[in-house]
Design a protein around this motif. Structure first.
Motif, PDB file in Angstrom:
ATOM      1  N   THR A 202       0.928  -1.297   0.115  1.00  0.00           N
ATOM      2  CA  THR A 202      -0.240   0.095  -0.211  1.00  0.00           C
ATOM      3  C   THR A 202       0.998   1.444  -0.077  1.00  0.00           C
ATOM      4  OG1 THR A 202       0.033   0.898   2.319  1.00  0.00           O
ATOM      5  CG2 THR A 202      -1.716  -1.194   1.332  1.00  0.00           C
ATOM      6  N   PHE A 203       0.503   2.386  -0.385  1.00  0.00           N
ATOM      7  CA  PHE A 203       1.098   4.043  -0.405  1.00  0.00           C
ATOM      8  C   PHE A 203       1.816   4.100   1.309  1.00  0.00           C
ATOM      9  CE2 PHE A 203       1.179   8.351   0.398  1.00  0.00           C
ATOM     10  CZ  PHE A 203       2.143   8.721  -0.061  1.00  0.00           C
ATOM     11  N   LEU A 204       1.015   3.863   2.524  1.00  0.00           N
ATOM     12  CA  LEU A 204       1.659   3.694   3.581  1.00  0.00           C
ATOM     13  C   LEU A 204       2.990   3.244   3.471  1.00  0.00           C
ATOM     14  CD1 LEU A 204      -1.608   5.091   6.043  1.00  0.00           C
ATOM     15  CD2 LEU A 204       0.398   5.963   5.111  1.00  0.00           C
ATOM     16  N   GLU A 205       2.543   1.468   3.683  1.00  0.00           N
ATOM     17  CA  GLU A 205       3.769   1.253   3.387  1.00  0.00           C
ATOM     18  C   GLU A 205       5.411   1.147   2.919  1.00  0.00           C
ATOM     19  OE1 GLU A 205       1.210  -3.418   4.312  1.00  0.00           O
ATOM     20  OE2 GLU A 205       1.524  -2.454   2.245  1.00  0.00           O
ATOM     21  N   MET A 206       4.501   1.317   0.910  1.00  0.00           N
ATOM     22  CA  MET A 206       6.066   1.928   0.160  1.00  0.00           C
ATOM     23  C   MET A 206       6.936   3.339   1.408  1.00  0.00           C
ATOM     24  SD  MET A 206       6.133   0.164  -1.938  1.00  0.00           S
ATOM     25  CE  MET A 206       5.619  -1.331  -2.636  1.00  0.00           C
TER      26      MET A 206
ATOM     27  N   MET B 213      -5.971  12.867  11.904  1.00  0.00           N
ATOM     28  CA  MET B 213      -6.860  13.782  11.329  1.00  0.00           C
ATOM     29  C   MET B 213      -7.805  12.802   9.947  1.00  0.00           C
ATOM     30  SD  MET B 213      -3.987  15.900  10.431  1.00  0.00           S
ATOM     31  CE  MET B 213      -4.051  17.291   8.992  1.00  0.00           C
ATOM     32  N   GLY B 214      -7.840  11.888  10.474  1.00  0.00           N
ATOM     33  CA  GLY B 214      -8.313  11.401   9.830  1.00  0.00           C
ATOM     34  C   GLY B 214      -8.330  10.649   7.798  1.00  0.00           C
ATOM     35  N   VAL B 215      -6.625  10.660   7.609  1.00  0.00           N
ATOM     36  CA  VAL B 215      -5.911  10.458   6.186  1.00  0.00           C
ATOM     37  C   VAL B 215      -5.350   9.901   6.359  1.00  0.00           C
ATOM     38  CG1 VAL B 215      -6.467  13.737   6.094  1.00  0.00           C
ATOM     39  CG2 VAL B 215      -4.117  12.491   7.350  1.00  0.00           C
ATOM     40  N   LEU B 216      -5.549   8.519   6.875  1.00  0.00           N
ATOM     41  CA  LEU B 216      -4.806   7.016   6.951  1.00  0.00           C
ATOM     42  C   LEU B 216      -4.965   6.579   5.415  1.00  0.00           C
ATOM     43  CD1 LEU B 216      -3.940   6.027  10.391  1.00  0.00           C
ATOM     44  CD2 LEU B 216      -2.202   7.104   8.364  1.00  0.00           C
ATOM     45  N   THR B 217      -6.243   6.313   5.581  1.00  0.00           N
ATOM     46  CA  THR B 217      -6.657   5.364   4.816  1.00  0.00           C
ATOM     47  C   THR B 217      -7.526   5.899   3.346  1.00  0.00           C
ATOM     48  OG1 THR B 217      -9.039   4.628   5.621  1.00  0.00           O
ATOM     49  CG2 THR B 217      -7.497   3.795   6.479  1.00  0.00           C
TER      50      THR B 217
ATOM     51  N   GLN C 282      -2.592   0.098  10.537  1.00  0.00           N
ATOM     52  CA  GLN C 282      -2.237   0.058  11.970  1.00  0.00           C
ATOM     53  C   GLN C 282      -1.201  -0.104  12.500  1.00  0.00           C
ATOM     54  OE1 GLN C 282      -4.503  -0.413  14.397  1.00  0.00           O
ATOM     55  NE2 GLN C 282      -5.840  -0.486  12.639  1.00  0.00           N
ATOM     56  N   PHE C 283      -0.012   0.368  11.710  1.00  0.00           N
ATOM     57  CA  PHE C 283       0.994   0.910  12.317  1.00  0.00           C
ATOM     58  C   PHE C 283       0.834   2.740  12.678  1.00  0.00           C
ATOM     59  CE2 PHE C 283       1.829   1.403   7.907  1.00  0.00           C
ATOM     60  CZ  PHE C 283       2.386   2.397   7.893  1.00  0.00           C
ATOM     61  N   LEU C 284       0.491   3.277  12.079  1.00  0.00           N
ATOM     62  CA  LEU C 284       0.330   4.639  12.623  1.00  0.00           C
ATOM     63  C   LEU C 284      -1.357   5.301  12.813  1.00  0.00           C
ATOM     64  CD1 LEU C 284       1.631   5.563   8.611  1.00  0.00           C
ATOM     65  CD2 LEU C 284       2.769   5.914  10.806  1.00  0.00           C
ATOM     66  N   ARG C 285      -1.349   4.044  13.716  1.00  0.00           N
ATOM     67  CA  ARG C 285      -2.660   4.214  14.261  1.00  0.00           C
ATOM     68  C   ARG C 285      -3.117   5.612  15.621  1.00  0.00           C
ATOM     69  NH1 ARG C 285      -1.472  -0.559  15.700  1.00  0.00           N
ATOM     70  NH2 ARG C 285      -1.141  -0.758  18.638  1.00  0.00           N
ATOM     71  N   HIS C 286      -1.591   5.932  15.957  1.00  0.00           N
ATOM     72  CA  HIS C 286      -1.477   6.350  17.211  1.00  0.00           C
ATOM     73  C   HIS C 286      -1.048   7.628  16.916  1.00  0.00           C
ATOM     74  CE1 HIS C 286      -2.784   3.523  19.689  1.00  0.00           C
ATOM     75  NE2 HIS C 286      -2.195   2.929  20.007  1.00  0.00           N
TER      76      HIS C 286
ATOM     77  N   VAL D 264      -1.805  -2.070  -3.826  1.00  0.00           N
ATOM     78  CA  VAL D 264      -2.659  -2.345  -3.315  1.00  0.00           C
ATOM     79  C   VAL D 264      -3.347  -1.058  -2.334  1.00  0.00           C
ATOM     80  CG1 VAL D 264      -3.047  -4.118  -1.038  1.00  0.00           C
ATOM     81  CG2 VAL D 264      -1.302  -4.481  -2.646  1.00  0.00           C
ATOM     82  N   PRO D 265      -4.733  -1.533  -2.312  1.00  0.00           N
ATOM     83  CA  PRO D 265      -4.951  -0.594  -1.813  1.00  0.00           C
ATOM     84  C   PRO D 265      -5.091  -0.164  -0.476  1.00  0.00           C
ATOM     85  CG  PRO D 265      -6.980  -2.031  -2.750  1.00  0.00           C
ATOM     86  CD  PRO D 265      -5.563  -2.291  -2.926  1.00  0.00           C
ATOM     87  N   GLU D 266      -5.128   0.870   0.688  1.00  0.00           N
ATOM     88  CA  GLU D 266      -4.930   0.967   1.501  1.00  0.00           C
ATOM     89  C   GLU D 266      -6.137   0.707   2.364  1.00  0.00           C
ATOM     90  OE1 GLU D 266      -2.471   1.946   3.637  1.00  0.00           O
ATOM     91  OE2 GLU D 266      -1.846   2.667   2.146  1.00  0.00           O
ATOM     92  N   THR D 267      -6.054  -0.410   3.673  1.00  0.00           N
ATOM     93  CA  THR D 267      -6.936  -0.762   4.255  1.00  0.00           C
ATOM     94  C   THR D 267      -6.634  -0.343   5.422  1.00  0.00           C
ATOM     95  OG1 THR D 267      -6.007  -3.114   4.648  1.00  0.00           O
ATOM     96  CG2 THR D 267      -6.993  -2.864   3.111  1.00  0.00           C
ATOM     97  N   GLU D 268      -8.427  -0.790   6.793  1.00  0.00           N
ATOM     98  CA  GLU D 268      -7.730  -0.054   7.938  1.00  0.00           C
ATOM     99  C   GLU D 268      -6.497  -1.046   8.844  1.00  0.00           C
ATOM    100  OE1 GLU D 268      -8.915   2.355   9.733  1.00  0.00           O
ATOM    101  OE2 GLU D 268      -9.746   2.708   8.066  1.00  0.00           O
ATOM    102  N   GLU D 269      -6.125  -1.915   8.431  1.00  0.00           N
ATOM    103  CA  GLU D 269      -5.505  -3.370   8.844  1.00  0.00           C
ATOM    104  C   GLU D 269      -4.562  -2.592   8.716  1.00  0.00           C
ATOM    105  OE1 GLU D 269      -7.848  -4.259   7.050  1.00  0.00           O
ATOM    106  OE2 GLU D 269      -9.507  -4.599   9.148  1.00  0.00           O
ATOM    107  N   SER D 270      -4.007  -2.264   7.465  1.00  0.00           N
ATOM    108  CA  SER D 270      -2.341  -1.975   6.770  1.00  0.00           C
ATOM    109  C   SER D 270      -2.117  -0.634   7.134  1.00  0.00           C
ATOM    110  CB  SER D 270      -2.087  -2.411   5.259  1.00  0.00           C
ATOM    111  OG  SER D 270      -3.698  -0.512   4.722  1.00  0.00           O
TER     112      SER D 270
END
Length: 255
Positions: free
Chosen positions: A47-51, A149-153, A139-143, A131-137
């Protein structure tokens, strides 16, 4: 007014015609993007966050980030002071205008470089996303402030723009830190080395502290209270260094 604009344009020509700006940007990108080579070579999806986590968390860039902000133009006052150009420039536009102009162009030199490095890295990571971003992918930035701000997924483009803005503030801060050092001690080598030393000292002394400017580039640390806090604190530090440099230059020229 015309002389002031002419001097500012002259400074920007010095910045963008100098190979040091492009050298600093090139080395920054090489360090940031090097870990992504394995992703390309082995065709690893993500996903984008993983990359995005790969260049900023796994590269060797972060410990040396302050150096690249200083390289393009932070030692310009040293050059002007040692060559005597500073006196001629001050006579033409005035001491206050020269000091203001020098602080502004140094700030922008580091800010634009770091914004470009972050922006290009974001574009590369977006290009490699499969891969599309999901709540699970995510999770490592959940805090992180991004989760708050609600811009992770969703609306990740907002997060991308804000990350570039943080890079802009970070680059300006450390470029001004170099200028502040150069005003106190007009020596090019001290100007380039001192901000790195300060950066490393803060890394150890303020480890885990929301007030450490070291953590302001990524904004991912879970102890950072909010995005607004990061912006306000960096603006304050930029203003502090700007004022210190401005005052120091005026005092040097009044001697």
């Amino acid at each position: 007014m015309k002389d002031r604009r002419s001097c500012i344009k002259s400074d920007f020509r010095r910045i963008f015609r100098s190979p040091r700006f492009y050298l600093a940007l090139g080395i920054s990108l090489a360090m940031l993007l090097r870990p992504l080579e394995q992703v390309v070579r082995y065709k690893v999806g993500g996903t984008f966050l993983e990359m995005l986590s790969i260049p900023f968390a796994l590269s060797d860039f972060m410990p040396f980030a302050a150096i690249f902000c200083v390289l393009p133009f932070a030692d310009s006052f040293c050059e002007d002071y040692r060559s005597g150009y500073v006196r001629a420039a001050a006579l033409r536009v005035g001491i206050k205008r020269y000091a203001w102009q020098r602080c502004l162009t140094v700030l922008l030199s580091g800010a634009l470089l770091m914004a470009a490095a972050v922006g290009i890295t974001l574009l590369v990571c977006a290009f490699l996303t499969t891969v599309p971003e999901t709540e699970e992918s995510a999770q490592f930035l959940r805090h992180s402030v991004w989760a708050k701000m609600g811009v992770l997924t969703e609306r990740q483009w907002i997060m991308a723009i804000l990350r570039v803005f943080l890079g802009f503030l970070f680059g300006g801060l450390w470029a001004l830190a170099g200028l502040t050092v150069s005003v106190v001690m007009p020596n090019r080598y001290v100007t380039l080395a001192a901000p790195f030393a300060i950066y490393q000292i803060l890394w150890f002394l303020l480890e885990g502290s929301a007030f450490s400017p070291v953590y302001m580039l990524r904004g991912d640390s879970n102890f950072l209270p909010s995005f607004q806090f990061i912006v306000v604190w960096q603006l304050f530090l930029n203003g502090l260094c700007f004022l210190a440099s401005y005052t120091g230059i005026k005092r040097r020229l009044a001697e």
